[in-house]
Design a protein around this motif. Structure first.
Motif, PDB file in Angstrom:
ATOM      1  N   LEU A 166      28.297  25.328 -44.320  1.00  0.00           N
ATOM      2  CA  LEU A 166      28.799  26.208 -43.274  1.00  0.00           C
ATOM      3  C   LEU A 166      27.632  26.541 -42.360  1.00  0.00           C
ATOM      4  CD1 LEU A 166      30.895  28.739 -45.428  1.00  0.00           C
ATOM      5  CD2 LEU A 166      31.708  26.670 -44.271  1.00  0.00           C
ATOM      6  N   SER A 167      27.912  26.765 -41.098  1.00  0.00           N
ATOM      7  CA  SER A 167      26.874  27.162 -40.149  1.00  0.00           C
ATOM      8  C   SER A 167      27.077  28.633 -39.787  1.00  0.00           C
ATOM      9  CB  SER A 167      26.930  26.302 -38.881  1.00  0.00           C
ATOM     10  OG  SER A 167      25.985  26.756 -37.931  1.00  0.00           O
ATOM     11  N   ILE A 168      26.073  29.449 -40.083  1.00  0.00           N
ATOM     12  CA  ILE A 168      26.114  30.869 -39.750  1.00  0.00           C
ATOM     13  C   ILE A 168      24.944  31.162 -38.822  1.00  0.00           C
ATOM     14  CG2 ILE A 168      26.049  33.222 -40.656  1.00  0.00           C
ATOM     15  CD1 ILE A 168      27.192  32.149 -43.277  1.00  0.00           C
ATOM     16  N   ASP A 169      25.259  31.447 -37.577  1.00  0.00           N
ATOM     17  CA  ASP A 169      24.230  31.638 -36.544  1.00  0.00           C
ATOM     18  C   ASP A 169      23.300  30.435 -36.469  1.00  0.00           C
ATOM     19  OD1 ASP A 169      25.302  34.172 -36.068  1.00  0.00           O
ATOM     20  OD2 ASP A 169      23.982  35.106 -37.556  1.00  0.00           O
ATOM     21  N   GLY A 170      23.874  29.235 -36.641  1.00  0.00           N
ATOM     22  CA  GLY A 170      23.094  28.016 -36.531  1.00  0.00           C
ATOM     23  C   GLY A 170      22.260  27.677 -37.754  1.00  0.00           C
ATOM     24  N   PRO A 210      37.127  27.146 -44.840  1.00  0.00           N
ATOM     25  CA  PRO A 210      37.205  25.685 -44.739  1.00  0.00           C
ATOM     26  C   PRO A 210      35.942  25.098 -44.139  1.00  0.00           C
ATOM     27  CG  PRO A 210      38.531  26.718 -43.032  1.00  0.00           C
ATOM     28  CD  PRO A 210      38.068  27.826 -43.924  1.00  0.00           C
ATOM     29  N   TRP A 211      35.587  23.904 -44.578  1.00  0.00           N
ATOM     30  CA  TRP A 211      34.427  23.208 -44.033  1.00  0.00           C
ATOM     31  C   TRP A 211      34.886  21.911 -43.366  1.00  0.00           C
ATOM     32  CZ3 TRP A 211      35.712  23.541 -49.145  1.00  0.00           C
ATOM     33  CH2 TRP A 211      36.013  22.350 -49.799  1.00  0.00           C
ATOM     34  N   SER A 212      34.055  21.391 -42.482  1.00  0.00           N
ATOM     35  CA  SER A 212      34.416  20.168 -41.758  1.00  0.00           C
ATOM     36  C   SER A 212      34.229  18.953 -42.644  1.00  0.00           C
ATOM     37  CB  SER A 212      33.544  20.031 -40.509  1.00  0.00           C
ATOM     38  OG  SER A 212      33.692  21.149 -39.661  1.00  0.00           O
ATOM     39  N   PRO A 213      35.118  17.962 -42.548  1.00  0.00           N
ATOM     40  CA  PRO A 213      34.967  16.746 -43.343  1.00  0.00           C
ATOM     41  C   PRO A 213      33.809  15.887 -42.840  1.00  0.00           C
ATOM     42  CG  PRO A 213      36.798  16.522 -41.823  1.00  0.00           C
ATOM     43  CD  PRO A 213      36.330  17.938 -41.706  1.00  0.00           C
ATOM     44  N   ARG A 214      33.353  14.995 -43.680  1.00  0.00           N
ATOM     45  CA  ARG A 214      32.270  14.085 -43.320  1.00  0.00           C
ATOM     46  C   ARG A 214      32.696  13.189 -42.158  1.00  0.00           C
ATOM     47  NH1 ARG A 214      27.877  12.207 -46.345  1.00  0.00           N
ATOM     48  NH2 ARG A 214      28.711  13.107 -48.293  1.00  0.00           N
ATOM     49  N   ASP A 215      31.827  13.029 -41.179  1.00  0.00           N
ATOM     50  CA  ASP A 215      32.110  12.161 -40.046  1.00  0.00           C
ATOM     51  C   ASP A 215      32.057  10.705 -40.490  1.00  0.00           C
ATOM     52  OD1 ASP A 215      32.243  11.856 -36.934  1.00  0.00           O
ATOM     53  OD2 ASP A 215      30.622  10.517 -37.571  1.00  0.00           O
ATOM     54  N   ALA A 216      33.098   9.956 -40.192  1.00  0.00           N
ATOM     55  CA  ALA A 216      33.208   8.579 -40.684  1.00  0.00           C
ATOM     56  C   ALA A 216      32.142   7.666 -40.097  1.00  0.00           C
ATOM     57  CB  ALA A 216      34.599   8.032 -40.378  1.00  0.00           C
ATOM     58  N   SER A 217      31.762   7.878 -38.855  1.00  0.00           N
ATOM     59  CA  SER A 217      30.806   6.967 -38.210  1.00  0.00           C
ATOM     60  C   SER A 217      29.361   7.254 -38.603  1.00  0.00           C
ATOM     61  CB  SER A 217      30.958   7.036 -36.682  1.00  0.00           C
ATOM     62  OG  SER A 217      30.763   8.362 -36.227  1.00  0.00           O
ATOM     63  N   SER A 218      28.965   8.530 -38.618  1.00  0.00           N
ATOM     64  CA  SER A 218      27.575   8.873 -38.928  1.00  0.00           C
ATOM     65  C   SER A 218      27.334   9.079 -40.420  1.00  0.00           C
ATOM     66  CB  SER A 218      27.169  10.142 -38.183  1.00  0.00           C
ATOM     67  OG  SER A 218      27.871  11.274 -38.693  1.00  0.00           O
ATOM     68  N   GLY A 219      28.405   9.367 -41.155  1.00  0.00           N
ATOM     69  CA  GLY A 219      28.256   9.671 -42.574  1.00  0.00           C
ATOM     70  C   GLY A 219      27.725  11.067 -42.833  1.00  0.00           C
ATOM     71  N   LEU A 220      27.664  11.905 -41.785  1.00  0.00           N
ATOM     72  CA  LEU A 220      27.114  13.246 -41.910  1.00  0.00           C
ATOM     73  C   LEU A 220      28.202  14.304 -41.744  1.00  0.00           C
ATOM     74  CD1 LEU A 220      23.889  12.779 -39.734  1.00  0.00           C
ATOM     75  CD2 LEU A 220      24.102  12.598 -42.229  1.00  0.00           C
ATOM     76  N   TYR A 221      27.901  15.489 -42.249  1.00  0.00           N
ATOM     77  CA  TYR A 221      28.836  16.598 -42.134  1.00  0.00           C
ATOM     78  C   TYR A 221      28.526  17.430 -40.898  1.00  0.00           C
ATOM     79  CZ  TYR A 221      31.005  16.119 -46.759  1.00  0.00           C
ATOM     80  OH  TYR A 221      31.719  15.686 -47.843  1.00  0.00           O
ATOM     81  N   PRO A 222      29.540  17.698 -40.048  1.00  0.00           N
ATOM     82  CA  PRO A 222      29.355  18.664 -38.967  1.00  0.00           C
ATOM     83  C   PRO A 222      29.439  20.086 -39.552  1.00  0.00           C
ATOM     84  CG  PRO A 222      31.563  17.716 -38.888  1.00  0.00           C
ATOM     85  CD  PRO A 222      30.836  17.038 -40.024  1.00  0.00           C
TER      86      PRO A 222
END
Length: 315
Positions: free
Chosen positions: A44-48, A23-35
């Motif tokens: 996905l973030s793997i070791d940053g 699973p991936w994180s949904p887009r942040d509503a305020s910034s418009g960016l994906y965490p």
């Protein structure tokens, strides 16, 4: 930043998103960016380090037990992967005319010929592949978990000015728009590329780690410009690196013709020089300065990567 495109995702063709294991994180509503890395694309973030959402950590980090004729073509996305894999495949075929009918290199499907085994959609078990094996990877160098004593690596790199021009339409077509969900303009994609990339990470960091080759892999560094503008010599160089004897002139011609860019469409966008029409002079200058700084002291870099005049003279 340029005005944002507001086009929404249109469906989910073939249920591809449902086949993704992590699973991936949904887009942040305020910034418009994906965490978690605050990027404009799903990731996905793997070791940053960002990876596309279909490249889970267990597959990115899986160890491939090596064979002496294994070859991994390692690239930053849109840097000549398909072309190089095709050249390798046809070199193998020139030297091995009697492969069994079920050999992966004889398949008409690229995902069978040279699988990208670090993603959820690969249909191939590498242990069951017949030799010689050919693999594709976009892994960061530190995640290239292969047998350094046996496997060979062909690291392909491309002028970042042309890479950024190829990446944008790549995220805008077919199922990829559903994977990445990038809703910005081309100008936005250029800005993000210079900041450190999107779902593929930083172009300069990615390639610099391969140039440094701290794990001492058996590695050939070759650039996209050589593969397209000096193709016959590039074929000979790859042939030698694979450990084969010299190809006859007619064999080189056969490989050259079988791997013509028009044969690889829509995977390739053509010869070097896309940025001449797509990037402004000011944008190209930013790339030149960044590349000169990041790749200072690295001997493999063509002058066209840092010099406007040399770039314009490519043909």
């Amino acid at each position: 930043m340029s005005e944002k495109i507001t086009t929404k995702l249109k469906g989910n063709p073939d249920g591809l998103l449902a086949k993704i294991s992590t699973p991936w994180s949904p887009r942040d509503a305020s910034s418009g960016l994906y965490p978690p890395l605050n990027l404009p694309t799903r990731h996905l973030s793997i070791d940053g380090w960002p990876y596309p959402i279909f490249c889970p950590e267990n597959l990115v980090k899986q160890f491939i037990k090596g064979r002496s004729d294994d070859v991994f073509v390692a690239t930053y996305a849109r840097s000549g992967t398909t072309l190089t894999l095709s050249i390798c495949r046809h070199i193998h075929l020139q030297h091995n005319p009697n492969l069994p009918e079920d050999h992966p290199l004889l398949s008409d499907k690229r995902i069978i010929q040279a699988p990208w085994i670090n993603n959820d959609f690969s249909p191939v078990d590498p242990e069951k592949m017949k030799s010689p094996r050919l693999f594709k990877t976009h892994n960061r160098y530190e995640h290239l978990n292969i047998d350094s004593e046996k496997s060979k690596v062909i690291h392909v790199f491309r002028n970042p000015k042309d890479v950024v021009c190829s990446l944008y339409p790549h995220t805008q077509s077919g199922p990829r728009i559903h994977f990445f969900d990038f809703q910005g303009t081309f100008e936005d994609s250029v800005e993000w590329f210079l900041k450190g990339g999107m779902a593929n990470g930083c172009y300069w960091t990615h390639n610099k780690e391969y140039f440094m080759n701290e794990r001492k892999y058996k590695i050939l560094h070759i650039n996209f410009e050589e593969l397209t503008l000096k193709k016959r010599s590039a074929i000979q160089k790859i042939n030698s690196f694979l450990g084969y004897g010299d190809l006859a002139e007619q064999q080189i011609t056969a490989v050259e013709e079988a791997t013509a860019l028009h044969q690889l469409a829509p995977n390739q966008v053509g010869k070097p020089g896309s940025a001449r029409r797509l990037l402004s002079f000011e944008q190209r200058s930013l790339f030149d300065a960044r590349t000169e700084k990041e790749f200072d002291g690295i001997p493999y870099i063509p002058r066209s990567y840092t010099d406007e005049s040399s770039y314009q003279k490519q043909s």
